[in-house]
Design an enzyme around this catalytic site. Structure first.
Site, PDB file in Angstrom:
ATOM      1  N   GLU A  56       0.849  -1.191   0.000  1.00 25.26           N
ATOM      2  CA  GLU A  56       0.000   0.000   0.000  1.00 25.26           C
ATOM      3  C   GLU A  56       0.889   1.248   0.000  1.00 25.26           C
ATOM      4  OE1 GLU A  56      -2.682   1.382  -0.482  1.00 25.26           O
ATOM      5  OE2 GLU A  56      -3.980   1.613   1.261  1.00 25.26           O
ATOM      6  N   ASP A  93      -3.381   5.758   6.628  1.00 23.00           N
ATOM      7  CA  ASP A  93      -3.753   7.013   7.275  1.00 23.00           C
ATOM      8  C   ASP A  93      -4.646   6.679   8.481  1.00 23.00           C
ATOM      9  OD1 ASP A  93      -4.039   9.848   7.429  1.00 23.00           O
ATOM     10  OD2 ASP A  93      -5.892   9.761   6.298  1.00 23.00           O
ATOM     11  N   LYS A 137       0.921   7.063   9.047  1.00 21.92           N
ATOM     12  CA  LYS A 137       0.721   8.243   9.901  1.00 21.92           C
ATOM     13  C   LYS A 137       0.187   7.749  11.240  1.00 21.92           C
ATOM     14  CE  LYS A 137      -0.697  11.374   6.117  1.00 21.92           C
ATOM     15  NZ  LYS A 137      -1.865  12.044   5.535  1.00 21.92           N
ATOM     16  N   ASP A 190      -0.952  10.998  -5.150  1.00 18.59           N
ATOM     17  CA  ASP A 190      -1.487  12.117  -5.939  1.00 18.59           C
ATOM     18  C   ASP A 190      -2.209  13.146  -5.082  1.00 18.59           C
ATOM     19  OD1 ASP A 190      -3.782  10.470  -5.340  1.00 18.59           O
ATOM     20  OD2 ASP A 190      -4.858  11.591  -6.870  1.00 18.59           O
ATOM     21  N   ARG A 217       1.690  12.190  -9.107  1.00 17.95           N
ATOM     22  CA  ARG A 217       2.180  10.820  -8.896  1.00 17.95           C
ATOM     23  C   ARG A 217       3.565  10.612  -9.498  1.00 17.95           C
ATOM     24  NH1 ARG A 217      -2.146   7.668  -6.971  1.00 17.95           N
ATOM     25  NH2 ARG A 217      -4.185   8.150  -7.853  1.00 17.95           N
TER      26      ARG A 217
HETATM   27  P1  5GP Z   1      -7.052   5.226   5.194  1.00 19.87           P
HETATM   28  O1  5GP Z   1      -8.171   4.300   4.928  1.00 19.87           O
HETATM   29  O2  5GP Z   1      -5.862   4.582   5.880  1.00 19.87           O
HETATM   30  O3  5GP Z   1      -7.509   6.458   5.927  1.00 19.87           O
HETATM   31  O4  5GP Z   1      -6.646   5.810   3.799  1.00 19.87           O
HETATM   32  C1  5GP Z   1      -5.631   5.350   2.998  1.00 19.87           C
HETATM   33  C2  5GP Z   1      -5.724   6.041   1.650  1.00 19.87           C
HETATM   34  O5  5GP Z   1      -5.954   7.454   1.796  1.00 19.87           O
HETATM   35  C3  5GP Z   1      -4.405   5.911   0.926  1.00 19.87           C
HETATM   36  O6  5GP Z   1      -4.345   4.731   0.172  1.00 19.87           O
HETATM   37  C4  5GP Z   1      -4.402   7.179   0.071  1.00 19.87           C
HETATM   38  O7  5GP Z   1      -5.094   6.935  -1.128  1.00 19.87           O
HETATM   39  C5  5GP Z   1      -5.177   8.194   0.875  1.00 19.87           C
HETATM   40  N1  5GP Z   1      -4.280   9.104   1.635  1.00 19.87           N
HETATM   41  C6  5GP Z   1      -4.186   9.196   2.975  1.00 19.87           C
HETATM   42  N2  5GP Z   1      -3.269  10.110   3.342  1.00 19.87           N
HETATM   43  C7  5GP Z   1      -2.770  10.625   2.190  1.00 19.87           C
HETATM   44  C8  5GP Z   1      -1.761  11.619   1.917  1.00 19.87           C
HETATM   45  O8  5GP Z   1      -1.123  12.242   2.787  1.00 19.87           O
HETATM   46  N3  5GP Z   1      -1.523  11.865   0.589  1.00 19.87           N
HETATM   47  C9  5GP Z   1      -2.178  11.214  -0.416  1.00 19.87           C
HETATM   48  N4  5GP Z   1      -1.843  11.555  -1.661  1.00 19.87           N
HETATM   49  N5  5GP Z   1      -3.120  10.272  -0.183  1.00 19.87           N
HETATM   50  C10 5GP Z   1      -3.407   9.979   1.108  1.00 19.87           C
END
Ligand code: 5GP
Length: 178
Positions: A102, A106, A134, A162, A168
């Site tokens: 992945e 986040d 994070k 992106d 990207r």
């Molecule tokens: P989660 O479900 O862990 O909150 O989200 C993961 C997805 O959120 C990642 O695969 C990505 O697509 C997007 N994402 C989360 N943080 C960032 C960031 O700082 N930059 C970008 N470009 N995408 C992020």
């Protein structure tokens, strides 16, 4: 200091391509050790994983296979909210050692759901390799066994990630300018 403009926002370079290469190599070395004698399936989550997965795989010396999935979001019921469906997994992962690759974890919600869905197909093992994590943003417990970088709560672009479709292609990683 290098600054790029994408759409309406400015981004400042924060992690160089050399630092990324060094961390990707470190993660690959751990996988080489942990999966010695095995043949893991690297399961890339599109679109963000493609640069990381490509560089990671080139550093792997063990036998390994690759496949990709995409997550499609759709609106579930009022109680379930937005639901992510795993699309494109055509081969059986029954009995396989699967490493999900992945770009960034986040809140962890995406990986949490993905682990649940894949576990139903009875893999021998399931692990997550994420380029970025994070920790301060995690909302659900998700074990990211291999993370190249732990970063603060900032929006980043580049090296596969992106901002609204763009950025990207940047070989380095940039933080959004507040
Ligand atoms: P989660 O479900 O862990 O909150 O989200 C993961 C997805 O959120 C990642 O695969 C990505 O697509 C997007 N994402 C989360 N943080 C960032 C960031 O700082 N930059 C970008 N470009 N995408 C992020």
């Amino acid at each position: 200091m290098s600054v790029v403009k994408i759409h309406d926002r400015e981004f400042v370079k924060s992690i160089s391509r050399e630092e990324i290469a060094a961390q990707v190599k470190r993660v690959a070395e751990m996988i080489n050790m942990d999966y010695a004698g095995k043949r893991p399936l690297l399961l890339g989550v599109l679109n963000g994983c493609f640069m990381f997965l490509s560089d990671l795989m080139k550093e792997l010396e063990i036998e390994c296979e690759v496949s990709f999935v995409k997550l499609s979001s759709y609106q579930g019921s009022e109680t379930t909210g937005t639901v992510n469906q795993v699309m494109g997994l055509n081969e059986s992962i029954d009995g396989r050692d699967v490493i999900i690759v992945e770009d960034i974890v986040d809140t962890g919600l995406t990986m949490h759901k993905m682990l649940q869905t894949l576990a139903e197909s009875k893999p021998a093992s399931l692990a997550i390799a994420s380029l970025f994590l994070k920790p301060a943003r995690l909302r659900v417990p998700v074990e990211v066994k291999y993370s190249a970088f732990e970063i603060p709560d900032r929006f980043i672009v580049g090296y596969g990630l992106d901002y609204d479709g763009l950025g990207r292609n940047l070989p380095d990683v940039y933080d959004v300018k507040e």
